[in-house]
Write a protein that holds these residues in place. Structure first.
Motif, short mmCIF file in Angstrom:
data_model
loop_
_atom_site.label_atom_id
_atom_site.label_comp_id
_atom_site.label_asym_id
_atom_site.label_seq_id
_atom_site.Cartn_x
_atom_site.Cartn_y
_atom_site.Cartn_z
N GLY A 193 -3.64 7.39 7.76
CA GLY A 193 -4.08 6.02 8.80
C GLY A 193 -6.02 5.73 7.85
N PHE A 231 3.00 3.02 12.84
CA PHE A 231 1.29 2.13 12.44
C PHE A 231 1.45 1.55 13.78
N MET A 250 0.65 -1.64 -0.25
CA MET A 250 -0.29 -0.03 0.10
C MET A 250 0.68 1.24 0.42
N ARG A 300 -12.16 -4.75 10.13
CA ARG A 300 -11.58 -3.99 12.20
C ARG A 300 -11.17 -5.07 12.90
P1 ATP Z 1 -6.13 -7.29 6.63
O1 ATP Z 1 -6.56 -7.53 7.88
O2 ATP Z 1 -6.77 -7.45 5.03
O3 ATP Z 1 -4.75 -6.96 6.11
P2 ATP Z 1 -5.20 -4.45 6.91
O4 ATP Z 1 -4.66 -3.98 6.26
O5 ATP Z 1 -6.55 -3.64 6.39
O6 ATP Z 1 -6.52 -5.59 6.19
P3 ATP Z 1 -5.11 -3.35 9.88
O7 ATP Z 1 -3.58 -3.78 9.15
O8 ATP Z 1 -5.47 -4.09 10.65
O9 ATP Z 1 -5.51 -4.61 8.24
O10 ATP Z 1 -5.13 -2.15 9.19
C1 ATP Z 1 -6.55 -1.95 9.55
C2 ATP Z 1 -6.77 -0.38 8.74
O11 ATP Z 1 -5.49 0.65 9.17
C3 ATP Z 1 -6.59 -0.31 7.03
O12 ATP Z 1 -7.38 -0.45 6.76
C4 ATP Z 1 -5.74 0.84 6.82
O13 ATP Z 1 -7.04 1.65 6.99
C5 ATP Z 1 -5.21 1.13 8.49
N1 ATP Z 1 -3.07 0.95 8.27
C6 ATP Z 1 -2.93 -0.15 7.39
N2 ATP Z 1 -1.38 -0.22 7.63
C7 ATP Z 1 -1.13 1.37 7.68
C8 ATP Z 1 -0.31 2.09 7.41
N3 ATP Z 1 0.68 1.94 6.94
N4 ATP Z 1 -0.60 3.42 7.64
C9 ATP Z 1 -1.17 4.23 8.46
N5 ATP Z 1 -2.43 3.10 7.88
C10 ATP Z 1 -3.05 2.06 7.98
#
Ligand code: ATP
Length: 897
Positions: free
Chosen positions: A459, A436, A406, A609
């Protein structure tokens, strides 16, 4: 070189340790050094992982009861001066041991090779370059690089540690991670206090570092307590244990029967010695001693097949559990989707800006036409924040991009729009990062610029919106009122329901670099990324559903994005998709919580979430409700959930080593399709084992019954001891192996999962064994009587007819263990080339009895003449016809092999 098995490295300064180890930490050892040290210290392995020697396996063959029974029978023959028969029995004994030996050797070597596949690799610096080597190749003095998620593979004296934390529970039982440091600690420190060391078997939970290997293999702390840990000890799977138990029960039953037959025979006036030999031969024939080892071989073969399909399994038990799995809890990103992100849209307060890409050039289109990032301050701001608040790196030379896909996507767009990070960092020098955090779902970086200090934040939209007080508009920032906030929420939901992944981007300009980052921010906009579904996902989900396995998606992402992706993948039941949020599970924490909540959770298809702790709770909830749970995971925090699940599945490409260690299966391609393929294999293997057990037992039952009934009815002996032994070696063994190796039928994935408490041989299968065994018995005895009374053959020739009828009937019996509902001609048994190979081999061996000079005399099998042969052939078809009739007309549960 001074002695290297250093015990006080933790209390010695690093440069002294490097000196003692004779290594320059900057360049590492050179190849010549490595080879010399490997000779001296051996591989970096715990003894438990060493291979089982062929000699031990050979010796194992003489432990079982069969050998002693055969030796007894041979002794008996020699005692009665029947030298030829005595020798023949010794030959049988040797062949029996040889088959056992090769089977077990093959199984052991397969298991060892599979274990090697799941071995860890370690990054080391050697000869000035960083290499990835197998953990067993490490030698004292190697410089090892560590990062979060790694499992430490040797004892290391830390030379660098940045924010490094280690989970040492393997060694100390203490589950709270320990912060590591480079400075030496007191000489009398206990293991848990040796903060300047990283120990083999422990896991890096946070940070990064470097260390010098001070000890390897059994010289490590883990090696010292290895007798307690027994890490690599292979444990028999429940299936093998159950087969073993079954085998043991049958031994006693067989012995009782043999004694009965001997007693009845003597009572009927048969010769005592001949009856004892017959009893022994029967016992040998009927004892299914080889069951566990053949099962091991089948399981190992199945594991190879899975490995070829990118699923590496670390223990046999999991193969079995896979087949019984009722629910798969899978991640979204990278498992259902490709984890190949691209930015498709920016949302600013002025517009929805769509990105059109042609080759390397980008156009930013708004509803009103193209916009230029240099001239659009809002677009400029979101591009800048995305590039600054970022830990990834773009491709360089022949090295691909590094980091979170990403963030890579954000960097790529910024670069192509003329906002390359290197250039940006000239004006915005980074001074701090707030990493993060999955709880806040945000990340921030702090930069010095010409106006003071600039905070870049990105975020999850709802999280960022909550901490923004202002919003960037075309004519500058203004207060973010409730109505605008609601509008933004609405816009982000709209994009999410297109299956896009969203990040909100915010900023603030202040004087200080040490204030809380997530306060008083100005929202600059949002970025929407697309992560395409994997091509094989739809088919895999459909296959799982057909197999009665529920697939539930867990993600940290937003509910709307998750729902759109899940719909695209075909999740849900009857077109209905139920989505819940991880937070909904919190109410479950209280004892005896609402049953209807549990029901809702158990019927949900998607959880959004979700935090790692929630995954653990979900797995446990499913298990409490009788499910067998397979769960995927990749992060350090996923390890407890992976351990809790019946099948923990780690990702080979993006998973951490910690997750791999906690898992039972590693997916080399991270794909959900591979889970389904492995599950199919699991079912096929269980089915195969059932097939060969039913096959083998029905053949054995018939041998016991034929002799038992003939003796009971006062008939002449229809089978002589040596003949029974020959049949046992020829007709039973090879087809049984072949059945165990079958590739299975598509039908296995159209049935619901097996009940895990179900016996391998349940009541209905015992009945089937009885019927098939009975049919073979009836045909053989009928052919024997007809040969005696209808064809009026001499007894010896009638025995040949009985022998041939039985031998051929046993061969045809393989076709009786096909799946019910499969085709009469084309089915998984007839498609199995091993089966045809086994049949040709067995038929050849039976023919050899009559063609190889001396063999027919030894086995006392004279030529029965053409009529005798035809009778045997016709009689042998009886059980096949009965077996096929049961498959066609009988209750399906009888024939569910
Ligand atoms: P999955 O569980 O399918 O991998 P995900 O990557 O969205 O999904 P998390 O890594 O828990 O799950 O992230 C939760 C949320 O936090 C994401 O949906 C995104 O909005 C935000 N997020 C994830 N990575 C970052 C980052 N490196 N910087 C900022 N925000 C982030």
């Amino acid at each position: 070189m001074s002695d290297i098995g250093q015990n006080d490295a933790f209390a010695t300064p690093v440069d002294m340790v490097a000196k003692t180890q004779n290594v320059d930490p900057v360049s590492g050892l050179d190849q010549h050094d490595v080879l010399k040290r490997r000779d001296r210290y051996g591989p970096n392995q715990l003894h438990a992982t060493e291979k089982q020697s062929a000699l031990v396996i050979f010796a194992n063959q003489f432990k079982g009861m069969i050998v002693w029974l055969l030796a007894f029978a041979a002794g008996l023959s020699f005692y009665y001066r029947d030298i030829a028969e005595g020798i023949a029995i010794v030959v049988v004994l040797a062949i029996n041991a040889a088959i056992g030996f090769f089977t077990e050797l093959r199984a052991a070597r397969s298991m060892e090779a599979l274990a090697r596949m799941s071995e860890f690799t370690t990054r080391v610096r050697r000869g000035g370059t960083v290499l990835s080597v197998d953990a067993h190749e490490l030698v004292p003095g190697d410089i090892v690089l560590l990062e979060a998620g790694d499992v430490v593979t040797a004892d290391l004296r830390l030379a660098q540690a940045s924010n490094l934390q280690c989970d040492e529970s393997v060694l100390t039982g203490e589950s709270v991670p320990v912060a590591k440091q480079v400075d030496p600690v007191a000489p009398n420190s206990a293991i848990g206090d040796r903060k300047s060391m990283a120990f083999k078997g422990t896991a890096i939970t946070q940070g990064a570092g470097e260390g010098i290997v001070t000890s390897t293999g059994m010289a490590t702390e883990l090696g010292r307590i290895n007798h307690l840990v027994q890490t690599a000890e292979s444990v028999a799977s429940p299936l093998e244990l159950r087969l073993d138990r079954l085998g043991h029960r049958l031994v006693w039953l067989t012995l009782a029967l043999a004694v009965l037959v001997i007693g009845a025979g003597i009572f009927r006036g048969h010769e005592v010695a001949a009856m004892i030999e017959t009893g022994v031969a029967l016992a040998v024939a009927a004892v299914p001693e080889g069951l566990p080892v053949v099962a091991t071989l089948c399981l190992a073969r199945g594991m190879w097949r899975m490995a070829a399909r990118n699923a590496i399994i670390s223990n046999l038990a999991s193969v079995e559990t896979l087949g019984a799995t009722t629910v798969i809890l899978t991640d979204k990103t990278g498992t259902m989707t490709e984890n190949r992100m691209s930015v498709v849209r920016y949302l600013t307060s002025g517009a929805d800006i769509v990105i059109n890409r042609t080759g390397k050039s980008l156009q930013f289109e708004t509803g009103a036409g193209e916009t230029d990032p240099q001239a659009d301050p809002q677009l400029g701001a979101v591009l800048r924040i995305g590039a600054l608040c970022n830990n990834a790196a773009l491709e360089q030379g022949n090295q691909g991009p590094l980091g979170d896909p990403m963030e890579v996507a954000l960097l790529q767009v910024a670069r192509d729009a003329g906002q390359g990070r290197d250039a940006l960092q000239q004006t915005y020098e980074e001074v701090r990062e707030h990493a993060f955090d999955q709880d806040t779902k945000m990340m921030a970086t702090v930069h010095r610029d010409k106006d003071g200090v600039f905070y870049a934040v990105k975020g999850a939209p709802e999280a960022v919106l909550k901490v923004c007080t202002r919003v960037l508009e075309p004519d500058g920032a203004r207060d973010l009122d409730a109505a605008t906030r609601a509008q933004w929420q609405e816009r982000s939901r709209g994009a999410a329901s297109d299956g896009l992944r969203l990040l909100a981007l915010a900023q603030k300009q202040t004087e200080r670099e040490d204030i809380p980052p997530y306060e008083g921010l100005t929202l600059a906009g949002m970025v929407c990324l697309r992560d395409p579904l994997r091509a094989d996902v739809g088919a895999a989900i459909a296959a799982a559903q057909a197999a009665g396995v529920r697939v539930v998606m867990l993600t940290g992402d937003h509910a709307d994005t998750a729902a759109a992706i899940a719909r695209g993948a075909g999740l849900g039941q009857g077109g209905q998709l139920t989505v819940m949020e991880g937070g909904d599970l919190d109410a479950l924490a209280c004892e005896g919580s609402d049953r209807s909540l549990q029901d809702r959770i158990l019927s949900a298809d998607v959880f959004a979430r979700v935090a790692p702790a929630t995954k653990l709770k979900l797995a446990a909830l499913y298990q409490q409700n009788g499910h067998i749970v397979a769960m995927t995971g990749d992060g350090v925090n996923d390890a407890p959930a992976l351990k809790q699940a019946d099948i923990g599945i780690a990702m080979g490409q993006r998973g951490t080593e910690v997750a791999r260690e906690a898992a039972d299966m590693v997916l080399k391609d991270d794909s959900v399709g591979t889970i389904i393929a492995a599950m199919r294999q699991g079912r096929v293997i269980f089915d195969n084992i059932r097939k060969f057990v039913v096959y083998l037992m029905s053949c054995n039952v018939s041998e016991v019954l034929i002799v038992g009934l003939a003796v009971g009815a006062g008939l002449p002996m229809p089978l002589l001891p040596l003949q029974i032994l020959f049949l046992n070696l020829v007709t039973d063994v090879f087809p049984a192996f072949a059945l165990g190796f079958g590739a299975g039928d598509e039908r296995v994935m159209r049935q619901p999962p097996r009940d895990p408490t179900e016996q391998i041989i349940d009541r209905s299968r015992w009945i089937l064994i009885g019927i098939l065994g009975g049919a073979i018995t009836a045909s053989t005895l009928a052919a024997f009587s007809l040969a005696l009374h209808w064809l009026v053959l001499p007894t010896e020739a009638a025995v040949t007819v009985a022998f041939l009828t039985l031998a051929l009937a046993q061969l045809w019996n393989v076709f009786n263990v096909r799946m019910p509902g499969s085709g009469l001609i084309v089915n998984e048994v007839t498609r199995n080339l091993w089966v045809w190979g086994a049949l040709v081999l067995c038929a050849g061996l039976i023919a050899a009895v009559f063609w190889v000079p001396g063999l027919s005399e030894l086995l006392k099998l004279p030529d029965p003449g053409r009529a005798g042969l035809l009778l045997a052939l016709g009689g042998s078809l009886g059980p096949l016809v009965i077996g096929q009739a049961i498959l066609r007309f009988g209750p399906s549960r009888w024939s569910g092999v």
